[in-house]
Design a protein around this motif. Sequence first.
Motif, PDB file in Angstrom:
ATOM      1  N   LEU A 119    -117.205 -63.130  23.585  1.00  0.00           N
ATOM      2  CA  LEU A 119    -116.745 -62.336  24.725  1.00  0.00           C
ATOM      3  C   LEU A 119    -116.754 -63.223  25.956  1.00  0.00           C
ATOM      4  O   LEU A 119    -117.816 -63.648  26.409  1.00  0.00           O
ATOM      5  N   ASP A 120    -115.591 -63.502  26.505  1.00  0.00           N
ATOM      6  CA  ASP A 120    -115.471 -64.500  27.566  1.00  0.00           C
ATOM      7  C   ASP A 120    -115.273 -63.920  28.952  1.00  0.00           C
ATOM      8  O   ASP A 120    -115.185 -64.671  29.930  1.00  0.00           O
ATOM      9  N   THR A 121    -115.211 -62.604  29.053  1.00  0.00           N
ATOM     10  CA  THR A 121    -115.065 -61.961  30.359  1.00  0.00           C
ATOM     11  C   THR A 121    -115.552 -60.528  30.266  1.00  0.00           C
ATOM     12  O   THR A 121    -115.526 -59.922  29.188  1.00  0.00           O
ATOM     13  N   LEU A 122    -115.979 -59.999  31.404  1.00  0.00           N
ATOM     14  CA  LEU A 122    -116.380 -58.599  31.496  1.00  0.00           C
ATOM     15  C   LEU A 122    -115.375 -57.805  32.316  1.00  0.00           C
ATOM     16  O   LEU A 122    -115.664 -56.687  32.759  1.00  0.00           O
ATOM     17  N   GLN A 123    -114.185 -58.377  32.479  1.00  0.00           N
ATOM     18  CA  GLN A 123    -113.115 -57.732  33.241  1.00  0.00           C
ATOM     19  C   GLN A 123    -111.942 -57.425  32.320  1.00  0.00           C
ATOM     20  O   GLN A 123    -111.401 -58.335  31.687  1.00  0.00           O
ATOM     21  N   ASN A 156    -121.380 -64.986  22.954  1.00  0.00           N
ATOM     22  CA  ASN A 156    -120.858 -66.337  23.137  1.00  0.00           C
ATOM     23  C   ASN A 156    -119.772 -66.326  24.202  1.00  0.00           C
ATOM     24  O   ASN A 156    -118.744 -65.660  24.029  1.00  0.00           O
ATOM     25  N   VAL A 157    -119.996 -67.061  25.280  1.00  0.00           N
ATOM     26  CA  VAL A 157    -119.058 -67.124  26.400  1.00  0.00           C
ATOM     27  C   VAL A 157    -118.548 -68.555  26.534  1.00  0.00           C
ATOM     28  O   VAL A 157    -119.323 -69.458  26.856  1.00  0.00           O
ATOM     29  N   VAL A 158    -117.272 -68.778  26.288  1.00  0.00           N
ATOM     30  CA  VAL A 158    -116.680 -70.094  26.521  1.00  0.00           C
ATOM     31  C   VAL A 158    -116.364 -70.206  28.007  1.00  0.00           C
ATOM     32  O   VAL A 158    -115.635 -69.380  28.565  1.00  0.00           O
ATOM     33  N   VAL A 159    -116.938 -71.203  28.656  1.00  0.00           N
ATOM     34  CA  VAL A 159    -116.799 -71.356  30.103  1.00  0.00           C
ATOM     35  C   VAL A 159    -115.563 -72.196  30.400  1.00  0.00           C
ATOM     36  O   VAL A 159    -115.483 -73.365  30.004  1.00  0.00           O
ATOM     37  N   GLU A 167    -117.895 -65.493  36.647  1.00  0.00           N
ATOM     38  CA  GLU A 167    -118.608 -64.421  35.954  1.00  0.00           C
ATOM     39  C   GLU A 167    -119.941 -64.854  35.345  1.00  0.00           C
ATOM     40  O   GLU A 167    -120.586 -64.058  34.657  1.00  0.00           O
ATOM     41  N   LEU A 168    -120.352 -66.081  35.582  1.00  0.00           N
ATOM     42  CA  LEU A 168    -121.583 -66.560  34.966  1.00  0.00           C
ATOM     43  C   LEU A 168    -122.784 -65.704  35.357  1.00  0.00           C
ATOM     44  O   LEU A 168    -123.619 -65.349  34.510  1.00  0.00           O
ATOM     45  N   VAL A 169    -122.884 -65.378  36.626  1.00  0.00           N
ATOM     46  CA  VAL A 169    -124.011 -64.568  37.102  1.00  0.00           C
ATOM     47  C   VAL A 169    -123.923 -63.152  36.549  1.00  0.00           C
ATOM     48  O   VAL A 169    -124.934 -62.547  36.171  1.00  0.00           O
ATOM     49  N   HIS A 170    -122.715 -62.603  36.480  1.00  0.00           N
ATOM     50  CA  HIS A 170    -122.532 -61.250  35.941  1.00  0.00           C
ATOM     51  C   HIS A 170    -122.976 -61.200  34.480  1.00  0.00           C
ATOM     52  O   HIS A 170    -123.690 -60.273  34.064  1.00  0.00           O
ATOM     53  N   PHE A 171    -122.569 -62.180  33.692  1.00  0.00           N
ATOM     54  CA  PHE A 171    -123.016 -62.231  32.300  1.00  0.00           C
ATOM     55  C   PHE A 171    -124.542 -62.354  32.219  1.00  0.00           C
ATOM     56  O   PHE A 171    -125.189 -61.690  31.410  1.00  0.00           O
ATOM     57  N   ARG A 183    -125.013 -66.845  25.670  1.00  0.00           N
ATOM     58  CA  ARG A 183    -124.921 -68.288  25.481  1.00  0.00           C
ATOM     59  C   ARG A 183    -123.595 -68.790  26.054  1.00  0.00           C
ATOM     60  O   ARG A 183    -122.519 -68.383  25.607  1.00  0.00           O
ATOM     61  N   PHE A 184    -123.719 -69.641  27.046  1.00  0.00           N
ATOM     62  CA  PHE A 184    -122.544 -70.215  27.703  1.00  0.00           C
ATOM     63  C   PHE A 184    -122.183 -71.526  27.001  1.00  0.00           C
ATOM     64  O   PHE A 184    -123.014 -72.426  26.881  1.00  0.00           O
ATOM     65  N   ILE A 185    -120.947 -71.614  26.558  1.00  0.00           N
ATOM     66  CA  ILE A 185    -120.503 -72.727  25.721  1.00  0.00           C
ATOM     67  C   ILE A 185    -119.503 -73.588  26.487  1.00  0.00           C
ATOM     68  O   ILE A 185    -118.518 -73.079  27.035  1.00  0.00           O
ATOM     69  N   GLU A 186    -119.753 -74.872  26.526  1.00  0.00           N
ATOM     70  CA  GLU A 186    -118.762 -75.781  27.097  1.00  0.00           C
ATOM     71  C   GLU A 186    -117.444 -75.666  26.332  1.00  0.00           C
ATOM     72  O   GLU A 186    -117.448 -75.558  25.098  1.00  0.00           O
ATOM     73  N   GLU A 187    -116.345 -75.694  27.067  1.00  0.00           N
ATOM     74  CA  GLU A 187    -115.042 -75.629  26.408  1.00  0.00           C
ATOM     75  C   GLU A 187    -114.824 -76.868  25.549  1.00  0.00           C
ATOM     76  O   GLU A 187    -115.227 -77.978  25.904  1.00  0.00           O
TER      77      GLU A 187
END
Length: 321
Positions: A119-123, A156-159, A167-171, A183-187
């Motif tokens: 899930l890469d966004t909450l929007q 899993n969030v691909v940044v 959205e990093l703070v929101h996540f 978990r924030f993942i480097e692209e």
Amino acid sequence: MLTDAHHRIIDYVRLSVTDRCNLRCTYCMPENMRFVKSDALLTDSEIISLLQTLASAGISKVRITGGEPFMRPGLINLLSAIKAIPGITQLAITTNGVLTRDYIPALQQLGITHINLSLDTLQPARFLQITRRDQFDAVMQTLDSLLAHQMKVKINVVVMEDVNTDELVHFTSLTRDHALSVRFIEEMPFNGQGHMFSGITWNYRTILDTIHEKYPLHKLPDPPHATALLYSIPGHQGNIGVIPAYSRTFCGTCNRLRISAIGSVKTCLYGADTINVKDLLRSGTPLLPALQQVLHHRAANGFDAEKQHTRIPESMSVIGG
């Protein structure tokens, strides 16, 4: 036990059960992605035979990936058969969540509790932009149901620069009231777009610095073979992790194999395919000697593997996550 050229024990396999997906994420695949025919995939019986052989050689953890694994017909029956294999002590799934909600009770009944949700966004509007599909509500309903069933959830969030870094703070705030890990993942370069990857600006240090501006981060001990750098936040039920997938700081303890839905084996995410276990199974060729041979030629890290792999990177859905 399976070991590689650098004396690392291999006890974890990531197995793709389909290359098909019901999303078209821009960093993963082109809109007009061509999927393989179903008869080119490993069959259920071949998957069970493969995993029985791997379990006999010390593989104890299996993660089922795709594509989107729940697009494979009869997945629950396959998972049940995998759970019954002696030696496999942990069975986990990575999913995009579009179809998953209806299967959660069955997963829980099987004792499958470790779920990674991409899930890469909450929007909602941005979700449509990233995935090219209007399925945000379905994914969020899956997340709510996973938490309600007390599953062990990792998001899993691909940044991606200029896409979701705001959205990093929101996540991160999701971890306040929920016992989950974000978990924030480097692209990474596996977009299947037919062009080379130019690198990243948002590496794991930048990600951590951005979150630290809002939240105090306390380093947690990293489990053996972990790919994520883990941090807790005072007063939060969950935690966060940052995966240096492009920086590749974790290669020295890598304990995994990747097997695609058509049976291709990668000893490194950044490397080329080696052998094809489907072909070996169908020809009656012993699997373990062939696997051990390619592991004895495994690169030391993802940078060395990338140097040896001259082709344009594939789609992540083909590789299997």
